[in-house]
Design a protein around this motif. Structure first.
Motif, PDB file in Angstrom:
ATOM      1  N   ARG A  76       9.470  17.010  -1.766  1.00 51.78           N
ATOM      2  CA  ARG A  76       8.873  17.884  -0.751  1.00 51.78           C
ATOM      3  C   ARG A  76       7.417  17.528  -0.494  1.00 51.78           C
ATOM      4  NH1 ARG A  76       9.682  23.396  -3.021  1.00 51.78           N
ATOM      5  NH2 ARG A  76       8.503  24.059  -1.224  1.00 51.78           N
ATOM      6  N   LEU A  77       6.673  17.206  -1.533  1.00 50.94           N
ATOM      7  CA  LEU A  77       5.259  16.907  -1.370  1.00 50.94           C
ATOM      8  C   LEU A  77       5.022  15.462  -0.942  1.00 50.94           C
ATOM      9  CD1 LEU A  77       2.345  18.003  -1.751  1.00 50.94           C
ATOM     10  CD2 LEU A  77       2.389  16.882  -3.962  1.00 50.94           C
ATOM     11  N   CYS A  78       5.599  14.518  -1.663  1.00 49.82           N
ATOM     12  CA  CYS A  78       5.300  13.100  -1.418  1.00 49.82           C
ATOM     13  C   CYS A  78       6.006  12.546  -0.180  1.00 49.82           C
ATOM     14  CB  CYS A  78       5.665  12.266  -2.638  1.00 49.82           C
ATOM     15  SG  CYS A  78       4.733  12.723  -4.122  1.00 49.82           S
ATOM     16  N   SER A  79       7.152  13.078   0.166  1.00 51.79           N
ATOM     17  CA  SER A  79       7.888  12.557   1.314  1.00 51.79           C
ATOM     18  C   SER A  79       7.714  13.406   2.563  1.00 51.79           C
ATOM     19  CB  SER A  79       9.382  12.456   0.998  1.00 51.79           C
ATOM     20  OG  SER A  79       9.601  11.531  -0.039  1.00 51.79           O
ATOM     21  N   LYS A  80       7.942  14.693   2.419  1.00 56.65           N
ATOM     22  CA  LYS A  80       7.971  15.535   3.618  1.00 56.65           C
ATOM     23  C   LYS A  80       6.602  16.035   4.052  1.00 56.65           C
ATOM     24  CE  LYS A  80      12.716  16.715   2.897  1.00 56.65           C
ATOM     25  NZ  LYS A  80      13.503  17.243   1.838  1.00 56.65           N
TER      26      LYS A  80
ATOM     27  N   SER B  24       0.828  -1.200   0.000  1.00 55.67           N
ATOM     28  CA  SER B  24       0.000   0.000   0.000  1.00 55.67           C
ATOM     29  C   SER B  24       0.864   1.252   0.000  1.00 55.67           C
ATOM     30  CB  SER B  24      -0.930  -0.012   1.214  1.00 55.67           C
ATOM     31  OG  SER B  24      -1.673   1.171   1.259  1.00 55.67           O
ATOM     32  N   GLN B  25       1.930   1.236   0.811  1.00 56.40           N
ATOM     33  CA  GLN B  25       2.817   2.399   0.853  1.00 56.40           C
ATOM     34  C   GLN B  25       3.513   2.575  -0.490  1.00 56.40           C
ATOM     35  OE1 GLN B  25       6.399   2.353   3.269  1.00 56.40           O
ATOM     36  NE2 GLN B  25       6.033   4.485   3.804  1.00 56.40           N
ATOM     37  N   ASP B  26       3.993   1.485  -1.083  1.00 54.58           N
ATOM     38  CA  ASP B  26       4.638   1.572  -2.394  1.00 54.58           C
ATOM     39  C   ASP B  26       3.669   2.129  -3.428  1.00 54.58           C
ATOM     40  OD1 ASP B  26       6.923   0.464  -1.288  1.00 54.58           O
ATOM     41  OD2 ASP B  26       6.687  -1.492  -2.246  1.00 54.58           O
ATOM     42  N   LEU B  27       2.424   1.656  -3.396  1.00 52.01           N
ATOM     43  CA  LEU B  27       1.416   2.104  -4.354  1.00 52.01           C
ATOM     44  C   LEU B  27       1.123   3.590  -4.179  1.00 52.01           C
ATOM     45  CD1 LEU B  27      -0.730   1.451  -6.542  1.00 52.01           C
ATOM     46  CD2 LEU B  27      -2.301   0.971  -4.659  1.00 52.01           C
ATOM     47  N   HIS B  28       0.889   4.030  -2.953  1.00 55.28           N
ATOM     48  CA  HIS B  28       0.563   5.441  -2.719  1.00 55.28           C
ATOM     49  C   HIS B  28       1.760   6.355  -2.987  1.00 55.28           C
ATOM     50  CE1 HIS B  28      -3.073   3.768  -0.975  1.00 55.28           C
ATOM     51  NE2 HIS B  28      -3.593   4.949  -1.216  1.00 55.28           N
ATOM     52  N   CYS B  29       2.933   5.900  -2.636  1.00 52.44           N
ATOM     53  CA  CYS B  29       4.132   6.684  -2.934  1.00 52.44           C
ATOM     54  C   CYS B  29       4.309   6.792  -4.445  1.00 52.44           C
ATOM     55  CB  CYS B  29       5.363   6.027  -2.293  1.00 52.44           C
ATOM     56  SG  CYS B  29       6.914   6.853  -2.702  1.00 52.44           S
ATOM     57  N   GLY B  30       4.185   5.666  -5.138  1.00 50.10           N
ATOM     58  CA  GLY B  30       4.322   5.666  -6.596  1.00 50.10           C
ATOM     59  C   GLY B  30       3.274   6.524  -7.271  1.00 50.10           C
ATOM     60  N   ALA B  31       2.042   6.464  -6.766  1.00 43.26           N
ATOM     61  CA  ALA B  31       0.966   7.278  -7.341  1.00 43.26           C
ATOM     62  C   ALA B  31       1.244   8.757  -7.128  1.00 43.26           C
ATOM     63  CB  ALA B  31      -0.375   6.890  -6.719  1.00 43.26           C
ATOM     64  N   CYS B  32       1.727   9.121  -5.960  1.00 43.55           N
ATOM     65  CA  CYS B  32       2.033  10.528  -5.678  1.00 43.55           C
ATOM     66  C   CYS B  32       3.138  11.026  -6.601  1.00 43.55           C
ATOM     67  CB  CYS B  32       2.445  10.693  -4.215  1.00 43.55           C
ATOM     68  SG  CYS B  32       2.765  12.416  -3.750  1.00 43.55           S
ATOM     69  N   ARG B  33       4.192  10.239  -6.737  1.00 47.62           N
ATOM     70  CA  ARG B  33       5.318  10.636  -7.571  1.00 47.62           C
ATOM     71  C   ARG B  33       4.900  10.735  -9.046  1.00 47.62           C
ATOM     72  NH1 ARG B  33       9.682  11.021  -4.871  1.00 47.62           N
ATOM     73  NH2 ARG B  33      11.113  10.719  -6.590  1.00 47.62           N
ATOM     74  N   ALA B  34       4.087   9.769  -9.509  1.00 47.20           N
ATOM     75  CA  ALA B  34       3.608   9.803 -10.895  1.00 47.20           C
ATOM     76  C   ALA B  34       2.675  10.995 -11.106  1.00 47.20           C
ATOM     77  CB  ALA B  34       2.895   8.491 -11.226  1.00 47.20           C
ATOM     78  N   LEU B  35       1.841  11.268 -10.134  1.00 46.69           N
ATOM     79  CA  LEU B  35       0.922  12.411 -10.201  1.00 46.69           C
ATOM     80  C   LEU B  35       1.696  13.713 -10.364  1.00 46.69           C
ATOM     81  CD1 LEU B  35      -1.885  13.784  -9.805  1.00 46.69           C
ATOM     82  CD2 LEU B  35      -1.538  13.539  -7.356  1.00 46.69           C
ATOM     83  N   VAL B  36       2.721  13.906  -9.538  1.00 47.05           N
ATOM     84  CA  VAL B  36       3.529  15.132  -9.629  1.00 47.05           C
ATOM     85  C   VAL B  36       4.256  15.196 -10.970  1.00 47.05           C
ATOM     86  CG1 VAL B  36       5.470  16.411  -8.634  1.00 47.05           C
ATOM     87  CG2 VAL B  36       3.740  15.401  -7.132  1.00 47.05           C
ATOM     88  N   ASP B  37       4.812  14.055 -11.427  1.00 43.48           N
ATOM     89  CA  ASP B  37       5.479  14.029 -12.735  1.00 43.48           C
ATOM     90  C   ASP B  37       4.528  14.465 -13.842  1.00 43.48           C
ATOM     91  OD1 ASP B  37       7.986  13.186 -11.915  1.00 43.48           O
ATOM     92  OD2 ASP B  37       7.609  11.061 -12.338  1.00 43.48           O
ATOM     93  N   GLU B  38       3.326  13.904 -13.835  1.00 38.37           N
ATOM     94  CA  GLU B  38       2.350  14.224 -14.873  1.00 38.37           C
ATOM     95  C   GLU B  38       1.920  15.689 -14.814  1.00 38.37           C
ATOM     96  OE1 GLU B  38       1.512  12.373 -17.464  1.00 38.37           O
ATOM     97  OE2 GLU B  38       2.801  10.785 -16.711  1.00 38.37           O
TER      98      GLU B  38
ATOM     99  N   LEU C 163      -1.159  20.225  -3.375  1.00 34.95           N
ATOM    100  CA  LEU C 163      -0.677  20.126  -4.753  1.00 34.95           C
ATOM    101  C   LEU C 163      -0.723  21.489  -5.433  1.00 34.95           C
ATOM    102  CD1 LEU C 163      -2.410  16.774  -5.649  1.00 34.95           C
ATOM    103  CD2 LEU C 163       0.033  17.209  -5.931  1.00 34.95           C
ATOM    104  N   ILE C 164      -1.826  22.192  -5.281  1.00 35.12           N
ATOM    105  CA  ILE C 164      -1.951  23.523  -5.900  1.00 35.12           C
ATOM    106  C   ILE C 164      -0.935  24.486  -5.291  1.00 35.12           C
ATOM    107  CG2 ILE C 164      -3.477  25.527  -6.115  1.00 35.12           C
ATOM    108  CD1 ILE C 164      -5.785  23.493  -6.527  1.00 35.12           C
ATOM    109  N   GLU C 165      -0.775  24.419  -3.969  1.00 35.73           N
ATOM    110  CA  GLU C 165       0.198  25.297  -3.298  1.00 35.73           C
ATOM    111  C   GLU C 165       1.616  25.061  -3.826  1.00 35.73           C
ATOM    112  OE1 GLU C 165       2.377  25.492   1.046  1.00 35.73           O
ATOM    113  OE2 GLU C 165       0.288  24.816   0.980  1.00 35.73           O
TER     114      GLU C 165
END
Length: 184
Positions: free
Chosen positions: A164-168, A27-41, A150-152
């Motif tokens: 900064r967003l996905c980890s911190k 679950s953590q891998d999935l949510h971390c991966g989704a966050c990182r992919a979301l920011v990339d996109e 995300l908007i901020e």
């Protein structure tokens, strides 16, 4: 025979003890991966907008002196554009596959279709509907829960938004704080 436990029961108990850890890590891998992919996109979509394109922000009311309090801001990082992107960006998760690190067994998510059409190395990448739908669902949850953050973060050009967003800020990738940046 007193105190003897059958081997199959021992194996079942050991697996039952490990299951919550494995599910939590998945679950953590999935949510971390989704966050990182979301920011990339989101960052890729922002970069596609003509930097000269602007949008008027502020009040359209006429002040007593006859002036208006309207300012023009770059459209790419405007709240209106970012909100629009957040509504549709998770559809891009169908263009991702799952890759498992052979040493740590951690899962990461990588694009399987490039933005510019270049051929990609897909060795070791699992591509299927379950991965894409799980990633899309996680992406939608993150986009909804952390919309303001995300908007901020994306309304201003900044370095290391993913970290900064996905980890911190969100702790979705707290395990990633100990991984060198080139592996993230």
């Amino acid at each position: 025979m007193r105190g003897w436990i059958p081997p199959t029961l021992c194996l079942a108990m050991a697996l039952a003890a490990l299951l919550p850890t494995a599910c939590a890590r998945r679950s953590q891998d999935l949510h971390c991966g989704a966050c990182r992919a979301l920011v990339d996109e989101l960052e890729w979509e922002i970069a596609q907008v003509d930097p000269r394109k602007t949008i008027q922000m502020g009040s359209f009311r006429i002040n007593p002196d006859g002036s208006q309090s309207v300012v023009e801001v770059p459209y790419a990082r405007s709240e209106a554009h970012l909100t629009e992107l957040l509504e549709r960006v998770c559809e891009k998760m169908k263009e991702y596959g799952e890759k498992v690190d052979p040493s740590t067994h951690r899962k990461s998510y990588v694009r399987v279709i490039s933005h510019d059409g270049t051929k990609m190395d897909l060795s070791g990448v699992k591509i299927d509907g379950d991965v894409a739908s799980s990633l899309k669902f996680a992406c939608e949850s993150i986009a909804e829960e952390y919309e303001d953050e995300l908007i901020e973060f994306l309304s201003h050009e900044a370095d290391n938004v993913k970290d900064r967003l996905c980890s911190k800020r969100t702790d979705l990738c707290d395990h990633a704080l100990h991984i060198p940046h080139d592996e993230l």
